[in-house]
Design an enzyme around this catalytic site. Structure first.
Site, short mmCIF file in Angstrom:
data_model
loop_
_atom_site.label_atom_id
_atom_site.label_comp_id
_atom_site.label_asym_id
_atom_site.label_seq_id
_atom_site.Cartn_x
_atom_site.Cartn_y
_atom_site.Cartn_z
N HIS A 1 -0.18 1.61 -5.24
CA HIS A 1 -1.54 1.76 -4.69
C HIS A 1 -1.98 3.21 -4.84
CE1 HIS A 1 -0.61 3.82 -0.79
NE2 HIS A 1 0.54 3.17 -0.88
N GLU B 1 -4.20 -0.34 0.04
CA GLU B 1 -2.93 -0.65 0.71
C GLU B 1 -2.87 -0.02 2.08
OE1 GLU B 1 1.27 -0.10 1.99
OE2 GLU B 1 -0.25 1.41 1.61
N GLU B 2 -3.38 1.20 2.19
CA GLU B 2 -3.34 1.89 3.48
C GLU B 2 -4.21 1.20 4.52
OE1 GLU B 2 -1.19 3.89 4.10
OE2 GLU B 2 -0.63 4.94 2.27
N GLU C 1 6.78 2.07 -3.44
CA GLU C 1 6.19 2.58 -2.20
C GLU C 1 6.82 3.92 -1.81
OE1 GLU C 1 4.24 2.93 0.12
OE2 GLU C 1 2.86 1.26 -0.03
#
Length: 887
Positions: A184, A230-231, A257
């Site tokens: 991401h 994603e956050e 990640e």
């Protein structure tokens, strides 16, 4: 000749002592006697250890293995790289992505600048490889959707027009089976997000470049998903796996990640089931680094974090591998997460591993029919990052039971010796086990008392910047307490027992306790049972091999050295696991909220580590003539450290550019507006709402900003949704110490527009209410049915309201560019009787807006207070509003 009821004094190492011993030893519970051989030869010559030598051997062993662990962690790349992955080019991508600064969802930096750069690089790769055996297809997706997730207590998420860049690389004839590689590129507000997760996207770009340039066509295809939300709690990955047409052909995935900045990327989740994926990693990875222990700890929910792995697993029903950087989590999600802090070796090793594993899987027949190989789990762990050991869980179960059976057979054989009639050995073993368990309990309680004293003195988190100070305080206290208890047991309770026999007995106790742990973990179906298996198998084998040496010479130097050598492998691996625990949990204490006492956590972790590490050293306490100097040394270390901690010498935080340990503070300049049942404004106020995200609160900040004091501490107003404050996420249970300083009203250029479109009674007795909201890219909706009322349906997720957080519901909303007005509805079952003590109406609805970027993010008041924060603090700030309505 000494009688059996007197302490048999065997001279220390370097001298021998001969004695006749022909009388019978009495029962353990009568005079504490123990003998395994009633027909002992009348003349014996046995050694005991000198105190100084014992201290040197054990401490040297522990420190040596700790050094080996750290040395292995610094070796990022083992051997020469194949040259297929270019870390220099990947670093250039990393620097370009992070150069635009923070990239929250909805910002120009995230939705335009970063997307444009990624598309430019992807197009360049496609143009240069068009003549090759593969075809490259790009699709920019802007999904809209909703789902519920049991994270942070549980909430519902709604996203609109977030961004995904999906790149499909496959043979020119096409492919029906696809791998998925995910990263991401969005970030939290106020962080450049180099490690989380720009470096992963940079690695993926370079892996894409390498794969596209392969001269031989792969059997299968691969999708590189650069997801842009994603956050915002895993929204973009949900949009891809549930809505994109390519998703139905995905057979497995690799997720990249970060929970730290740099270092080695570790495989900490795999599956569910599908052991062939772990086998692929073991076979192909150039620099393996993996642990099934990490997987089971992470999936237990102890660590307050989650990744896209969950979305692909739960909503896509596909297996995968989850990798993450875990080192230096102190600067995770802060302004210090910059590209220059990520070593080129970290980029090279991650790239080598991902490229090799993808190449292997893209040629694997198992990917085409993964359901055939679905069942079963794998036990996997690496040895100092050099090699990964992996075997099926069913094999692990057999192995565990074999080792446990060997252990209990060894103990049963000793119990059946002629001199142990009447269950003498069993009683001795039981008594000794009680002594060990009592020592553990007393040690833990004693160290927790020390932790309480440190907390009451206001010195919490002194170890946050000075980690080894916690070892000197809590480790010395734990070690000293255990040695003291066993020394008292040796001198007072076991006063008439030969010390060599006591040493042998307490080795058996350690073996018994680890063996019971092995059986229990195996019965629970945990793959992590391999750890006690190692801690049983190696010591048992070592003891059997050294049995003659110990029987004829006692605790000789040769025996001691060979004994420690036999413990080296399980202990070095166990110490690596201890390093992982502290590497993860120490930084987490800096962002785990104000309610979890960090001293209790740290003291418990240090004590447990000490207990586990000391298990097979207990018998040394009984093989050494005296422990007074060891106890004096440990006591001195403890007292000196306690004095230094109490004096405030160890300040928790650091603003050092080389090794920052910042204190995290959230500041919102907010305006709150409350409306009554008639829709009229009941009250309004504005202020700076300040949240500390560690236990110390604002204790260390107040001297710099005196206004932040207890007179401005907030109190939760239970009749208002989420206490009447604009929580960005449902974490009010983590941070109950917050402050609200009066400040002028905020006036964002794009204020929230919240309207009730319709309110109608349904034929099934509920009230359906429909709303529209228009506002910034991040908003939170809070629903609080009044007593007696309940939510029966809504337009989110699967239509059924989920995750009632003590009578409240939290809906997290975000949007990308060009998103339409947000429209939603819910149905309320009215109360049968109104609550005379509660708010009027049937439900309270509140909406909060969060301005994370642009001019609306800043105010003069925020800028002024930010300048006053010390350099060791990381204040993350933005503008917000909170509007509440009763219906």
């Amino acid at each position: 000749m000494e009688s059996d009821t007197a302490v048999r004094r065997i001279k220390p190492l370097g001298t021998r002592y001969a004695a006749h011993d022909n009388s019978e030893i009495q029962d353990c519970c009568e005079d504490n006697g123990y003998r395994s051989d009633p027909k002992r030869k009348p003349e014996v010559s046995l050694y005991l250890l000198r105190e100084g030598l014992t201290a040197c051997l054990v401490s040297g062993f522990i420190l040596g293995l700790w050094g080996v662990v750290h040395l292995s962690l610094q070796q990022l790349v083992i051997g020469k790289s194949t040259g297929e992955f270019n870390a220099v080019r990947a670093r250039q991508h990393l620097e370009q992505i992070t150069s635009v600064g923070p990239r929250p969802v909805g910002s120009q930096e995230n939705e335009v600048l970063t997307v444009a750069y990624l598309l430019e690089q992807i197009e360049s790769i496609r143009a240069k490889t068009a003549a090759g055996p593969h075809q490259l297809t790009v699709d920019v997706q802007h999904p809209t959707g909703s789902f519920s997730i049991d994270f942070l207590g549980g909430f519902t998420s709604f996203y609109d027009h977030v961004t995904n860049i999906a790149v499909r690389l496959e043979p020119k004839g096409g492919s029906q089976h696809l791998m998925l590689a995910n990263c991401h590129f969005d970030t939290v507000a106020n962080s450049p997000g180099a490690s989380d997760d720009a470096v992963s996207c940079a690695v993926m770009l370079e892996v894409l470049h390498s794969l596209a340039n392969q001269s031989t066509a792969f059997q299968h295809g691969v999708i590189f998903l650069f997801n842009g939300a994603e956050e915002n709690i895993l929204q973009a990955s949900h949009g891809f796996i549930t809505q994109h047409p390519w998703a139905k052909n995905v057979r497995a995935f690799i997720n990249l990640e970060a929970a730290g900045v740099g270092g080695k990327e570790v495989v900490f989740q795999t599956g569910p089931e599908n052991p062939w994926l772990v086998q692929a990693y073991v076979h192909a990875a150039k620099h393996p680094f993996a642990s099934v222990v990490g997987q089971e700890v992470f999936q237990s929910g102890i660590i307050p974090s989650d990744t896209d792995f969950r979305i692909y697993r739960d909503f896509g029903n596909i297996p995968g591998i989850d990798l993450a950087f875990i080192e230096n989590g102190f600067i995770y999600h802060t302004k210090y997460d910059t590209a220059d802090r990520i070593l080129s070796g970290s980029i090279q090793r991650a790239g080598d591993n991902i490229l090799a594993v993808l190449k292997y899987l893209l040629m694997s027949e198992k990917l085409a029919d993964s359901s055939e190989y679905r069942h079963g789990n794998m036990v996997f762990f690496d040895v100092l990052g050099v090699v990964v050991v992996a075997y099926p869980a069913r094999v692990g179960t057999i192995l565990n039971y074999v080792v446990a059976a060997a252990t209990f057979l060894y103990l049963a054989k000793k119990a059946s010796l002629p001199g142990n009639g009447g269950g003498r050995y069993v009683r001795d073993l039981t008594c000794a086990t009680g002594v060990v368990l009592l020592s553990w309990f007393v040690t833990l309680v004693s160290v927790l008392i020390v932790a309480l004293i440190v907390t009451l003195l206001g010195r919490s988190m002194f170890w946050y910047t000075h980690f080894y100070a916690s070892i000197c305080l809590y480790g010395a206290a734990a070690t000293g307490k255990m040695i003291l208890i066993h020394t008292l047991a040796k001198n007072l309770y076991y006063g008439g027992v030969r010390l060599v026999e006591l040493g042998d007995l307490f080795f058996d106790v350690s073996l018994l306790l680890w063996g019971c742990t092995l059986v229990w973990l195996t019965q629970q179906g945990l793959c992590s049972a391999y750890v006690p298996m190692l801690m049983v198998a190696f010591p048992l084998a070592t003891k059997l091999l050294l049995a003659k040496e110990f029987k004829h010479r006692g605790a000789s130097l040769k025996y001691s050295l060979l004994y420690l050598l036999g413990l080296a492998l399980p202990y070095v691996h166990f110490m690596f696991l201890i390093w992982v625990v502290f590497e993860i949990f120490t930084p987490i204490m800096g962002r785990s909220g104000t309610e979890i006492p960090p001293e209790v956590v740290m003291a418990s972790l240090v004590t447990l580590a000490t207990v586990f590490l000391s298990s097979f050293f207990l018998h040394f306490i009984y093989l050494v003539r005296s422990t007074k100097w060891i106890l004096a040394g440990l006591g001195s270390v403890f007292i000196i450290t306690l004095v230094l901690v109490s004096s405030g010498l160890f300040f928790p935080y650091s603003g050092s550019p080389d090794a920052p340990r910042p204190k995290r503070v959230f500041l919102q300049h907010t305006t709150r507006t409350f409306h009554n049942l008639q829709g009229q404004m009941e009250s309004r106020d504005s202020g700076l709402w300040i949240n500390s995200f560690d236990f110390t609160g604002m204790q260390h900040v107040i001297p710099h900003i005196p206004e932040i004091n207890d007179s401005f501490r907030t109190r939760c107003q239970e009749d208002r949704p989420f206490c009447g404050f604009p929580w960005f996420l449902p974490v009010k249970f983590l941070s109950r110490k917050n402050w609200y300083l009066p400040a002028p009203k905020v006036s964002p250029a794009s204020p929230v527009e919240f309207r009730l479109l319709s309110k109608e009674d349904t034929s099934w007795g509920t009230v359906k209410m429909t709303f529209t909201v228009q506002g910034p890219s991040h908003m939170s909706l809070y629903l609080m049915p009044h007593r007696g009322a309940s939510l029966s349906a809504w337009s989110f997720g699967d239509g059924t309201p989920q995750f009632d957080l003590n009578g409240e519901y939290f809906i997290f909303y975000s949007h990308g560019l060009n998103a339409p007005t947000w429209t939603f509805w819910f149905e309320v079952q009215p109360p049968r009787e109104p609550d005379p003590d509660g708010p009027k109406g049937m439900i309270s609805v509140a909406i909060s807006s969060h301005y994370f970027f642009g001019e609306d993010k800043r105010t003069a008041q925020l800028d002024e207070i930010l300048r006053r924060f010390p350099t060791w603090a990381f204040p993350s700030s933005w503008v917000s509003t909170y509007d509440m309505y009763r219906y």
